[in-house]
Design a protein around this motif. Structure first.
Motif, mmCIF file in Angstrom:
data_model
loop_
_atom_site.group_PDB
_atom_site.id
_atom_site.type_symbol
_atom_site.label_atom_id
_atom_site.label_comp_id
_atom_site.label_asym_id
_atom_site.label_seq_id
_atom_site.Cartn_x
_atom_site.Cartn_y
_atom_site.Cartn_z
ATOM 1 N N LYS A 164 17.600 17.088 -32.171
ATOM 2 C CA LYS A 164 16.959 16.324 -31.097
ATOM 3 C C LYS A 164 17.656 16.561 -29.762
ATOM 4 C CE LYS A 164 15.444 12.542 -34.129
ATOM 5 N NZ LYS A 164 15.661 11.115 -34.486
ATOM 6 N N MET A 165 18.947 16.884 -29.809
ATOM 7 C CA MET A 165 19.734 17.084 -28.587
ATOM 8 C C MET A 165 19.595 18.487 -28.016
ATOM 9 S SD MET A 165 23.192 15.267 -30.060
ATOM 10 C CE MET A 165 24.202 15.943 -28.744
ATOM 11 N N ILE A 166 19.169 19.437 -28.852
ATOM 12 C CA ILE A 166 19.089 20.833 -28.427
ATOM 13 C C ILE A 166 17.699 21.104 -27.840
ATOM 14 C CG2 ILE A 166 19.230 23.237 -29.160
ATOM 15 C CD1 ILE A 166 21.030 22.300 -31.471
ATOM 16 N N PRO A 167 17.604 21.478 -26.571
ATOM 17 C CA PRO A 167 16.285 21.721 -25.972
ATOM 18 C C PRO A 167 15.440 22.728 -26.729
ATOM 19 C CG PRO A 167 17.926 21.555 -24.248
ATOM 20 C CD PRO A 167 18.674 21.541 -25.558
ATOM 21 N N MET A 168 16.047 23.753 -27.331
ATOM 22 C CA MET A 168 15.272 24.752 -28.056
ATOM 23 C C MET A 168 14.930 24.320 -29.478
ATOM 24 S SD MET A 168 16.769 28.413 -26.680
ATOM 25 C CE MET A 168 15.357 29.318 -27.338
ATOM 26 N N LYS A 169 15.433 23.148 -29.909
ATOM 27 C CA LYS A 169 15.072 22.514 -31.181
ATOM 28 C C LYS A 169 15.372 23.361 -32.406
ATOM 29 C CE LYS A 169 13.582 19.027 -28.850
ATOM 30 N NZ LYS A 169 14.483 17.872 -28.694
ATOM 31 N N ARG A 170 16.409 24.154 -32.345
ATOM 32 C CA ARG A 170 16.840 24.934 -33.503
ATOM 33 C C ARG A 170 18.293 25.318 -33.351
ATOM 34 N NH1 ARG A 170 17.497 30.418 -32.552
ATOM 35 N NH2 ARG A 170 16.498 31.297 -30.701
ATOM 36 N N PHE A 171 18.909 25.679 -34.475
ATOM 37 C CA PHE A 171 20.248 26.243 -34.437
ATOM 38 C C PHE A 171 20.144 27.725 -34.057
ATOM 39 C CE2 PHE A 171 22.410 23.177 -37.679
ATOM 40 C CZ PHE A 171 22.264 22.147 -36.757
ATOM 41 N N GLY A 172 21.206 28.233 -33.488
ATOM 42 C CA GLY A 172 21.237 29.640 -33.138
ATOM 43 C C GLY A 172 21.528 30.515 -34.350
ATOM 44 N N LYS A 173 21.316 31.805 -34.186
ATOM 45 C CA LYS A 173 21.627 32.783 -35.219
ATOM 46 C C LYS A 173 22.926 33.503 -34.835
ATOM 47 C CE LYS A 173 16.684 33.601 -35.917
ATOM 48 N NZ LYS A 173 15.584 34.595 -35.790
ATOM 49 N N PRO A 174 23.745 33.855 -35.808
ATOM 50 C CA PRO A 174 24.976 34.591 -35.489
ATOM 51 C C PRO A 174 24.724 35.837 -34.639
ATOM 52 C CG PRO A 174 25.022 33.886 -37.773
ATOM 53 C CD PRO A 174 23.642 33.560 -37.250
ATOM 54 N N GLU A 175 23.597 36.503 -34.876
ATOM 55 C CA GLU A 175 23.264 37.708 -34.116
ATOM 56 C C GLU A 175 23.053 37.402 -32.632
ATOM 57 O OE1 GLU A 175 22.509 38.134 -38.321
ATOM 58 O OE2 GLU A 175 21.738 36.670 -36.875
ATOM 59 N N GLU A 176 22.644 36.176 -32.333
ATOM 60 C CA GLU A 176 22.427 35.800 -30.931
ATOM 61 C C GLU A 176 23.744 35.585 -30.195
ATOM 62 O OE1 GLU A 176 18.133 33.607 -30.902
ATOM 63 O OE2 GLU A 176 19.694 32.601 -32.081
ATOM 64 N N VAL A 177 24.795 35.351 -30.938
ATOM 65 C CA VAL A 177 26.138 35.303 -30.349
ATOM 66 C C VAL A 177 26.698 36.720 -30.213
ATOM 67 C CG1 VAL A 177 28.484 34.411 -30.594
ATOM 68 C CG2 VAL A 177 26.534 33.029 -31.368
ATOM 69 N N ALA A 178 26.475 37.526 -31.239
ATOM 70 C CA ALA A 178 27.015 38.887 -31.251
ATOM 71 C C ALA A 178 26.516 39.713 -30.072
ATOM 72 C CB ALA A 178 26.656 39.582 -32.565
ATOM 73 N N GLY A 179 25.273 39.499 -29.682
ATOM 74 C CA GLY A 179 24.702 40.283 -28.585
ATOM 75 C C GLY A 179 25.445 40.121 -27.279
ATOM 76 N N ILE A 180 25.817 38.886 -26.950
ATOM 77 C CA ILE A 180 26.529 38.679 -25.674
ATOM 78 C C ILE A 180 27.974 39.149 -25.776
ATOM 79 C CG2 ILE A 180 27.220 36.278 -26.147
ATOM 80 C CD1 ILE A 180 26.673 35.742 -23.138
ATOM 81 N N VAL A 181 28.538 39.116 -26.984
ATOM 82 C CA VAL A 181 29.905 39.614 -27.162
ATOM 83 C C VAL A 181 29.970 41.115 -26.870
ATOM 84 C CG1 VAL A 181 31.750 40.027 -28.839
ATOM 85 C CG2 VAL A 181 30.571 37.822 -28.796
ATOM 86 N N THR A 182 29.052 41.873 -27.443
ATOM 87 C CA THR A 182 29.076 43.317 -27.195
ATOM 88 C C THR A 182 28.758 43.636 -25.736
ATOM 89 O OG1 THR A 182 26.818 43.429 -28.071
ATOM 90 C CG2 THR A 182 28.612 44.066 -29.546
ATOM 91 N N PHE A 183 27.884 42.856 -25.122
ATOM 92 C CA PHE A 183 27.613 43.054 -23.699
ATOM 93 C C PHE A 183 28.876 42.866 -22.868
ATOM 94 C CE2 PHE A 183 26.743 40.869 -19.630
ATOM 95 C CZ PHE A 183 26.184 41.929 -18.935
ATOM 96 N N LEU A 184 29.592 41.763 -23.112
ATOM 97 C CA LEU A 184 30.799 41.474 -22.336
ATOM 98 C C LEU A 184 31.905 42.495 -22.593
ATOM 99 C CD1 LEU A 184 30.941 37.588 -22.700
ATOM 100 C CD2 LEU A 184 30.434 38.881 -20.612
#
Length: 249
Positions: A207-227
């Motif tokens: 209810k607190m998350i505007p996108m109404k779902r948990f993230g996926k590990p791959e969605e974290v990995a993408g920004i890590v490789t970018f940085l």
């Protein structure tokens, strides 16, 4: 191409976010060194998978990130066998939650030692190698708990918040050596940690998350490789939350 021949170290890579980060890096022609502590079976499974599907040369080492001798030995081995580190991702971490009134020194120390002290020791050894090359990138995996706190997680929030301040100072200290340091702070990500949460708590969190779902590990990995890449060559000292809009601002 994001990468070509870099030496990449990812700690705590056997499962969850670390596994996704390792998989993302393995899609490029790099030398990838992964650490694990307890989950040897999961790490072996990951190695087999990456050897079949990835472009990277992948190696794994059992390391307790909270042990100084083991950390020093890891980076000595990396330098001798593969070359000086180009990219370090400090992902290894643990939780040991509890209310402050009942928290033992042992419970506090264990979380601080792995999450914060371990990050310090790995970074210290890696940047010694990066400084001689006058290039490199450090990405520290914190948490939204370290940004705005979390009930019954004073030890974890303190460690993850400390990682953010550590990284800001690190970025200032290493800029002259063309070494960048940034933080990725995931929110609620679909891992074994969140799978253990009670259903009523999950419902309240969603209810607190505007996108109404948990993230996926791959969605974290993408920004890590970018940085870690030269696509982010003018970004340092910053914290990026990956949380579906949970923290707005």
């Amino acid at each position: 191409m994001f990468f070509n021949g870099e030496i990449v170290v990812v700690t705590g890579a056997s499962q969850g976010i670390g596994r996704a980060i390792a998989t993302e890096f393995a899609s490029y022609p790099v030398t990838l060194i992964l650490t694990y502590n307890r989950n040897e079976e999961k790490m072996n499974h990951l190695l087999n998978e990456l050897e079949q599907s990835g472009q990277a040369k992948v190696y794994a080492y059992k390391v307790n990130i909270g042990n100084e001798d083991e950390v020093k030995e890891l980076f000595k081995t990396v330098k001798t066998k593969y070359g000086k580190v180009d990219i370090l991702v400090n992902n290894a971490g643990i939780t040991n939650d509890g209310y402050i009134s009942m928290m033992s020194n042992k419970k506090w120390d264990e979380v601080i030692d792995i999450n914060l002290r371990g990050t310090f020791m790995c970074t210290r050894e890696a940047v010694k190698q990066m400084m001689s090359k006058k290039s490199g990138a450090v990405i520290n995996i914190s948490s939204t708990s370290g940004v705005f706190g979390s009930k019954a997680q004073t030890n974890y929030a303190a460690a993850k918040g400390g990682m953010i301040s550590f990284t800001k100072s690190l970025a200032l200290e290493l800029a002259d050596y063309n070494i960048r340091a940034n933080v990725v702070a995931p929110g609620f990500i679909d891992t074994s940690m969140t799978k253990s949460l009670p259903k009523d708590m999950v419902a309240d969190v969603l209810k607190m998350i505007p996108m109404k779902r948990f993230g996926k590990p791959e969605e974290v990995a993408g920004i890590v490789t970018f940085l870690a890449s030269q696509k982010a060559s003018y970004i340092t000292g910053k914290t990026f939350t990956v949380d579906g809009g949970l923290i707005n601002g």
